[in-house]
Design a protein around this motif. Structure first.
Motif, PDB file in Angstrom:
ATOM      1  N   VAL A  44       0.827  -1.205   0.000  1.00 27.98           N
ATOM      2  CA  VAL A  44       0.000   0.000   0.000  1.00 27.98           C
ATOM      3  C   VAL A  44       0.863   1.257   0.000  1.00 27.98           C
ATOM      4  O   VAL A  44       0.483   2.295  -0.573  1.00 27.98           O
ATOM      5  CB  VAL A  44      -0.939  -0.025   1.230  1.00 27.98           C
ATOM      6  N   MET A 141      -5.278  -2.166  -3.242  1.00 29.76           N
ATOM      7  CA  MET A 141      -5.764  -1.409  -2.093  1.00 29.76           C
ATOM      8  C   MET A 141      -6.942  -2.090  -1.385  1.00 29.76           C
ATOM      9  O   MET A 141      -6.896  -2.323  -0.172  1.00 29.76           O
ATOM     10  CB  MET A 141      -6.130   0.016  -2.520  1.00 29.76           C
ATOM     11  N   TRP A 164      -2.334   0.635   9.497  1.00 29.91           N
ATOM     12  CA  TRP A 164      -2.506   0.711   8.044  1.00 29.91           C
ATOM     13  C   TRP A 164      -2.731   2.167   7.618  1.00 29.91           C
ATOM     14  O   TRP A 164      -2.116   2.661   6.677  1.00 29.91           O
ATOM     15  CB  TRP A 164      -3.692  -0.168   7.657  1.00 29.91           C
ATOM     16  N   GLN A 422     -12.108   3.181  -0.370  1.00 30.84           N
ATOM     17  CA  GLN A 422     -11.093   3.870  -1.161  1.00 30.84           C
ATOM     18  C   GLN A 422     -11.714   4.790  -2.206  1.00 30.84           C
ATOM     19  O   GLN A 422     -11.238   5.909  -2.437  1.00 30.84           O
ATOM     20  CB  GLN A 422     -10.179   2.843  -1.834  1.00 30.84           C
TER      21      GLN A 422
END
Length: 539
Positions: A44, A141, A164, A422
């Motif tokens: 990521v 993602m 994260w 996202q």
């Protein structure tokens, strides 16, 4: 509640039935929760870095490849467009084929596309491979979130998402600093080549550590018409947001694409009620907390991305800082996100997401209000205070809204939920930049002529006024070559004062958006399906 049984597709010798996640005797680190987090964080990190690091390289790319300004804009637009349009579909691919495989394919493709950009000898090739970067970034993602959801037990999921989020925040904010160092001391190609060794590391760790978890009732087919309708609607919306600054919000072309996106979303919603295995079951949005989480993520991104967009111009064009120094001035924001994200995860685990989310958006609103007071004489200490407060406010929102969206979705839709999270952030960021950019442009257009005349400067022709306004909107002074020093100083003062009035208004609008998000935060609650992920048996 969904079935808590998952299917282990990694082959013989993997986790024994009933073995808890993170404690898997007989097979080393495979499936270990915290090493899974490290692995997905490495992957990521590439995508988050690329969101900001490339902006620093654009001038060097333009000089080397002879690119125009509009071509350089497409280096960013092509990446964002491909990423935003494909995120939800990519999440569905992870639900269908497994998040481990999807993550690994995404990492390999992203690293390969990055290397290809570094080897490109034309701007067209750069743009094409940026599209591939966006597509492969969209694969990894949501898969990363799906892996975390499947690996961590409910009581540790928030902490994992916190770390994260910390990686994403640090990578996003650190991109301009790293990009400035690489461009200044190596070359622009190194900005992309750096992803190759990072990708190799992520793949090596992924093959060694990641364990594939799939829900027993995972989707078995594809909703091709749904994918086409959603992709088309998302494309029209994002295209309108990208082109609005150029076309103008009053232009018919802008609203034609907005209308087309509304029609597309309407047709998609109708189709999803008719198909046996929809891309996004609309029943998902019957969960008020999940829907609130999506709205909250959009509002947060509008306030954060839109407001911060002008801060970079403020630091570089008003205060005269270089890209690296400007990035260093944003370290309080980065530092508070790094520190605050895991702490927010622990707090959300203890008290639930509602209070931390509302408090985080309240701090964000206060920080954006503080940023509306910045002027030419503001010192680094005051700037650092507001940037740090913004980072402290964003940390619980990044963590909590993600957990609310992913944790309230059924396990078999964890990839789609990750794609929603996202996509909401990407759309919100684009919407914030476009809307607050329009606010800035309107304020500059209304103030520039009067400020110019008040300074005793000679009148501008309509063409000159338009060119001057474009420069002032990014904090630049439209000083022509050969202008006497005294006149140039007056022009610079007018430009900076006008820019600051626009930035102040845009920041106040961002603060208002954040204040609305405080109310939305009270509709959230802990994920009802979070316990369906880790620590369960495999068959």
């Amino acid at each position: 509640m969904t079935s808590q049984t998952t299917i282990d597709t990694t082959g013989p010798g993997d986790e024994a039935p009933g073995a808890p996640s993170g404690a898997t005797p007989g097979r080393g680190l495979r499936g270990h929760s915290w090493f899974t987090l490290i692995t997905v964080a490495v992957g990521v990190m590439m995508v988050a870095l690329d969101g900001t690091i490339v902006a620093i390289a654009n001038p060097a790319i333009g000089d080397d490849l002879g690119a125009t300004l509009s071509e350089l804009q497409w280096i960013t637009n092509a990446y964002f467009l491909a990423l935003a349009v494909s995120l939800i579909t990519a999440g569905k691919l992870g639900d269908r084929f497994g998040h481990r495989q999807t993550f690994l394919i995404g990492v390999v493709g992203f690293a390969a596309a990055s290397g290809a950009i570094g080897l490109s000898d034309s701007i067209a090739m750069v743009v094409v491979f940026r599209v591939f970067q966006g597509l492969f970034g969209a694969l990894l993602m949501p898969a990363a979130l799906g892996l975390l959801r499947a690996t961590f037990p409910a009581e540790k999921l928030n902490m994992a998402i916190g770390i994260w989020g910390m990686v994403i925040g640090a990578s996003t904010a650190g991109g301009p600093i790293l990009g400035g160092v690489l461009v200044e001391h190596v070359n622009w190609q190194s900005v992309f080549f750096i992803n190759v060794p990072v990708g190799v590391l992520a793949v090596a760790l992924g093959v060694w550590i990641l364990l594939d978890h799939r829900a027993e009732n995972a989707p078995r087919s594809f909703d091709i018409p749904g994918i086409a309708l959603l992709s088309g609607a998302m494309f029209c919306l994002v295209w309108a947001l990208i082109k609005a600054p150029e076309w103008g919000w009053g232009d018919g072309k802008t609203w034609a694409f907005v209308f087309a996106s509304i029609v597309g979303f309407g047709l998609f919603s109708f189709w999803e009620t008719k198909v046996k295995e929809p891309l996004i079951p609309l029943a998902l949005f019957r969960s008020v907390p999940l829907s609130a989480g999506v709205v909250l993520m959009i509002l947060m991104a509008i306030a954060f991305m839109g407001g911060l967009f002008f801060v970079t111009f403020y630091l570089q064009n008003v205060h005269g800082l270089g890209p690296v120094d400007a990035g260093l001035h944003l370290l309080p924001l980065t530092g508070m996100m790094i520190v605050g994200s895991p702490l927010a995860g622990a707090m959300i685990t203890k008290v639930g997401p509602r209070i931390p989310l509302a408090g985080g958006m309240a701090l964000t609103a206060l920080a954006m209000y503080g940023m509306s007071t910045l002027d030419k004489g503001t010192g680094s200490a005051v700037m650092s205070l507001w940037f740090a407060l913004l980072g402290l406010g964003l940390a619980p929102v990044m963590v909590g809204a993600t957990e609310v969206i992913v944790g309230n979705a059924p396990m078999e839709l964890s990839g789609v939920a990750g794609g929603l999270q996202q996509a909401a952030m990407q759309i919100g960021g684009s919407l914030g930049t476009a809307v607050l950019g329009a606010v800035m442009a309107s304020k500059v257009d209304s103030d520039l002529e009067g400020n110019w005349a008040d300074a005793g400067l000679p009148p501008l022709t309509p063409e000159q006024a338009g060119q001057a306004a474009e420069a002032v909107q990014v904090g630049a002074a439209p000083v022509a070559e050969g202008t006497p020093e005294a006149v140039a100083a007056k022009i610079t003062d007018v430009a900076h004062d006008t820019f600051l009035s626009g930035m102040s208004l845009a920041s106040l609008v961002a603060a208002g958006v954040a204040a609305v998000a405080v109310l939305v935060a009270f509709l959230t609650k802990r994920g009802e399906n979070a316990e369906a992920g880790a620590g369960v048996g495999h068959i």
